[in-house]
Design an enzyme around this catalytic site. Sequence first.
Site, PDB file in Angstrom:
ATOM      1  N   ASP A 263      -2.235   2.374  -4.537  1.00  0.00           N
ATOM      2  CA  ASP A 263      -3.399   2.733  -3.848  1.00  0.00           C
ATOM      3  C   ASP A 263      -4.497   1.767  -4.021  1.00  0.00           C
ATOM      4  OD1 ASP A 263      -2.631   4.968  -3.158  1.00  0.00           O
ATOM      5  OD2 ASP A 263      -3.114   6.384  -4.699  1.00  0.00           O
TER       6      ASP A 263
ATOM      7  N   HIS B 275       0.930  -1.134   0.155  1.00  0.00           N
ATOM      8  CA  HIS B 275      -0.091  -0.020   0.047  1.00  0.00           C
ATOM      9  C   HIS B 275       0.838   1.382  -0.033  1.00  0.00           C
ATOM     10  CE1 HIS B 275      -3.616   1.984  -0.300  1.00  0.00           C
ATOM     11  NE2 HIS B 275      -4.253   1.295   0.995  1.00  0.00           N
TER      12      HIS B 275
END
Length: 416
Positions: free
Chosen positions: A391, A387
Site C-alpha cells: 500500500d 501496488h
Amino acid sequence: MATEVTVPTLGESVTEATVGEWLKQPGDSVAADEPIASLETDKVAVEVPSPVAGVLAEFAVELGATVEVGAVIARIEEGAEGKSSSPAPAAAKSDDSAAKESAKEMEKLPDDGGKSGGDAPTMSPAVRRAVLEHGVDPTTIKGTGKDGRLTKEDVLAAAKSRGSGDAAPAPSSSPAPAASAKGERREERVKMTRMRQTIAKRLKGAQEEAALLTTFNDCDMTAVIEAREAYKETFAQKHGIKLGFMSFFAKAAALALKDVPSVNAQIEGDEIVYYDYVDLSVAVSAPNGLVVPVVRSIDQMSFAEIELAIADFGKRAKAGELTMEDMKGGTFTISNGGVFGSLMSTPIINPPQSAVLGLHRIEDRPVAVNGEVVIRPMMYLALSYDHRIIDGREAVTALKIMKEAIEDPMRMLIDL
C-alpha cells in the site's frame, strides 16, 4: 582419439545457452580445463573448459547457435600438438607494414569471430571493427581482457600511442579517400545477446504484470559524508576496503524492511511470502548488460562485510565471472543511477521482488533548516513498488525510514 566437448550444467532451471564466442580455433593447442568457448545464458556468461589436453579438431556447432545442456559443441584430439593461438609477431616487420598486412588478413576473416581459424588472436566483433578502422596489428597488442584477450580499449590505446587514431596512409600519388562522406548516414545491425533478450523480456513483463508505482523523497547526505570523511582512513586500514555510500543505504534498507515487512515480500500464486531476512540484489553494470547479483542476509552483515561483498561482485561482473548462484534469489533491490549522473528516475522492480530503491547523484541545493536557507548535499530517493502487495502508506513509510536513517546514521546503530 577425439574427445567430445559438451555443454556443462548451467544452473537451476537453465537448460540452454547461446555460443557467444570461440576462445580457441581449430588447430590450436589446448590444456586440460582451459576454456575453449563462452556460452551466453539468460543471466551470465559461462566458459566451457576442455576436458583433456590436445588440439582443437573442429567445432560441432556454429557461432551464435542455441545449444542444450549435454550437447556436443567441439572435439579435441588428445595428445596431438597444434599451433599457439597467439604467436609472437615477426621481428623483421615494421609497425606500419605489419598493421597493413594484419588489416588485410582481418578483412578475409568471416564476421563470426574468425571461426575458420588463423594466426590472429580471437576477437569479438567490436574489437575486430576497431582493428580494421585504426589499422593496428592485433598481434603486437597485449590484451587486458580475461585470459589476455584484446578489448576495444586495448586497440584504441595502441592506435593512440602511434600518434594518431587512424591508420597510417599507404604511399600513393593520389590522396586517400575520406573515411566517410560528409553527412553520410550509417546503420549497423547487431543481434541481441541472450542476456539482453532476457533483460528486455523480464522488464516488460514486470510492467505488464505488476501494478507499478513510485514514491519519492529527498535526503540530506551531510551526516553520511561527514562520517565517511572522519573514518575513511581508519576504515580502509582495518578492513582493506573504502567506506562507500552503498553500505549505509543497505543498512538503512534492512532497517526499513524489518519495520515494513510487505516491502520485503513477494507474491507466489494467490499467496504472499514474507521473509525474515534481507537478501539484497545490487544492480551492477557488466559488459553484456545489467546484472543483479545477490548479497545474502545483508541485515546480519557489518558495513565492512557489505562493502567487500559489493566490491567483489562489481569486479567479477566486469570480468564476466559471475555465476548462476550469484544471481539466484533476492528479496529487495538497490539500483544506483547516481554513478552515471542521474538526478531522478523511476526504477523498475526486479521480479518476483516487490520493490526497488533507486539512488541518484548528490548535488548541493538550497534547503530550509530551522527557518534558514542553507546549502546542503542532497540526493533524491525513489522507491518503486508493486501496488498489488504494498500500500502507499507502507511504501512511503519505508522510504521515510531509509531517509531518516541516512540523515541520522546513529539510528542504524540503535535500531530506530
